[in-house]
Design a protein around this motif. Structure first.
Motif, short mmCIF file in Angstrom:
data_model
loop_
_atom_site.label_atom_id
_atom_site.label_comp_id
_atom_site.label_asym_id
_atom_site.label_seq_id
_atom_site.Cartn_x
_atom_site.Cartn_y
_atom_site.Cartn_z
N UNK A 1 0.81 -1.21 0.00
CA UNK A 1 0.00 0.00 0.00
C UNK A 1 0.86 1.27 0.00
N UNK A 2 2.19 1.13 0.06
CA UNK A 2 3.08 2.29 -0.03
C UNK A 2 3.66 2.34 -1.43
N UNK A 3 3.30 3.38 -2.15
CA UNK A 3 3.73 3.51 -3.55
C UNK A 3 5.02 4.30 -3.68
N UNK A 4 5.34 5.12 -2.70
CA UNK A 4 6.52 5.98 -2.77
C UNK A 4 7.80 5.17 -2.49
N UNK A 5 8.88 5.56 -3.14
CA UNK A 5 10.17 4.93 -2.91
C UNK A 5 10.81 5.55 -1.67
N UNK A 6 11.40 4.74 -0.83
CA UNK A 6 12.02 5.22 0.39
C UNK A 6 13.50 5.52 0.12
N UNK A 7 13.87 6.79 0.26
CA UNK A 7 15.24 7.19 -0.05
C UNK A 7 16.22 6.76 1.04
N UNK A 8 15.81 6.89 2.29
CA UNK A 8 16.67 6.54 3.42
C UNK A 8 16.23 5.20 4.00
N UNK A 9 17.01 4.14 3.76
CA UNK A 9 16.64 2.81 4.22
C UNK A 9 16.48 2.75 5.73
N UNK A 10 17.26 3.54 6.46
CA UNK A 10 17.20 3.49 7.92
C UNK A 10 15.89 4.01 8.48
N UNK B 1 -2.61 6.50 8.59
CA UNK B 1 -2.72 5.07 8.84
C UNK B 1 -1.52 4.27 8.35
N UNK B 2 -1.38 3.09 8.95
CA UNK B 2 -0.44 2.04 8.56
C UNK B 2 1.02 2.35 8.92
N UNK B 3 1.96 1.79 8.19
CA UNK B 3 3.37 1.71 8.61
C UNK B 3 3.99 3.04 9.00
N UNK B 4 3.78 4.07 8.20
CA UNK B 4 4.36 5.38 8.48
C UNK B 4 3.35 6.33 9.12
N UNK B 5 2.29 5.78 9.66
CA UNK B 5 1.20 6.58 10.18
C UNK B 5 1.34 6.93 11.66
N UNK B 6 0.23 7.37 12.23
CA UNK B 6 0.19 7.81 13.62
C UNK B 6 0.04 6.60 14.55
N UNK B 7 0.01 6.88 15.84
CA UNK B 7 0.02 5.81 16.84
C UNK B 7 -1.22 5.83 17.72
N UNK B 8 -1.43 4.70 18.37
CA UNK B 8 -2.57 4.52 19.27
C UNK B 8 -2.05 3.84 20.54
#
Length: 348
Positions: free
Chosen positions: A158-167, A338-345
């Motif tokens: 569901x993440x279409x963007x490329x991640x530049x910083x692997x860390x 939402x999801x991996x890079x989203x907010x927290x609960x």
């Protein structure tokens, strides 16, 4: 229970495509699992929700750059392999895409040595369900170095963007390589923020669960109880087992950071039974859904999950399905990410 009972409406625009510049800059929805009441704040407010004597349990797995893009040796057709589980020294369980092109005996090439030969070869051995392929790798040198050179971070579909910083798809406390996905609730922490929590008397405990195939596969069953979880490797060392046992004895809260930590804690609890918590390791396919009685987890920090997923079911087991779905509706209304890079609960 039906899987459909854990569905909810989620606008696509709320699926976070990139991480925030600051790890601790996320929002935080706080849910009281006894009353069902919610409050809203920032992730840094978590420090006010934790107190002296609480134990924060973090998954220190490290994500492999496990997405390999190569070609078939005979036709040059593009093939993608996602490494999921190391079965032996150079034998891996993977997901192939498109899987129909990768039959047993198919040879795949990755990278170029400058002389027209691949840096890494893979030969498919067995074909499994839903794109699973067992492969044997052949290479010269050190496999992990080749993987760092050739592999990409296996971001969820569901993440279409490329991640530049692997860390940025690793937690700051990641230590043990082996995951096909990050334990994303841990992505919100910085070393400084963990230090702040320790200064306030919060104990940190680390365990390992290597996230595997289940992260990338949707539920295929219609009835919750019919679903079978994919086994994942976990480990709890002696020092951290002693810290957990001490926390249990003094009655402090055990707070799981993420569903992976929660599943590992409950696996350890089942394994140790009524005895003390001891160091252990192995494979777990524990499936936690409403009706489950938690034995170690008192509170949970987690991200917002996919509709009809096993993760929503685990959260619902802790806080109640209606309360969780109501909180999720509120999160959608307030446009949480939402999801991996989203907010927290935070469920307490």
């Amino acid at each position: 229970m039906r899987v459909e009972d854990f569905d909810f409406e989620l606008p696509e625009r709320l699926i976070a495509q990139t991480p925030l510049l600051e790890r601790t800059a996320s929002r935080l929805l706080m849910l009281d699992r006894k009353s069902g009441e919610t409050r809203h704040g920032m992730f840094t407010d978590l420090a006010d929700q934790l107190g002296e004597g609480d134990t924060l349990v973090l998954n220190n797995t490290r994500v492999l750059p496990a997405r390999l893009i190569g070609q078939k040796a005979d036709t040059g057709a593009k093939i993608e392999l996602l490494l999921l589980k190391q079965l032996a020294a150079d034998r891996w369980e993977t997901l192939a895409k498109p899987a129909k092109r990768v039959k047993p005996g198919t040879e795949l090439w990755f990278g170029d040595d400058g002389y027209g030969q691949p840096l890494l070869r893979a030969v498919a051995e067995e074909a499994g369900e839903m794109g699973a392929r067992t492969v044997i790798f052949r290479y010269e040198g050190i496999f992990t170095e080749l993987l760092d050179r050739l592999g990409e971070m296996p971001l969820p579909p569901y993440i279409a963007s490329r991640l530049e910083d692997k860390e940025r798809y690793q937690t700051v406390f990641a230590r043990h390589e082996g995951s096909a996905a990050a334990p994303t609730a841990g992505l919100h922490f910085t070393s400084d923020y963990l230090g702040l929590l320790e200064e306030r008397g919060v104990q940190l405990v680390y365990l390992t669960l290597h996230v595997g195939l289940g992260t990338f596969r949707p539920m295929s069953a219609e009835v919750v109880e019919d679903h079978v979880m994919h086994a994942e490797y976990y480990s709890l060392d002696e020092r951290n087992a002693e810290l957990l046992q001490a926390a249990r004895e003094r009655g402090g809260r055990i707070v799981a950071v993420g569903t992976t930590s929660a599943r590992t804690l409950e696996t350890v609890a089942a394994r140790c039974g009524d005895g003390p918590i001891e160091a252990c390791s192995g494979w777990t396919d524990i499936f936690i859904y409403p009706g489950y009685r938690f034995r170690l987890v008192d509170a949970l920090l987690t991200n917002f999950h996919l509709p009809k997923s096993t993760l929503v079911m685990l959260v619902s087991a802790l806080a109640g399905r209606e309360a969780v779905l109501s909180a999720y509706r509120e999160a959608v209304e307030r446009e949480y990410r939402f999801f991996s890079f989203g907010d927290a609960m935070f469920i307490s």
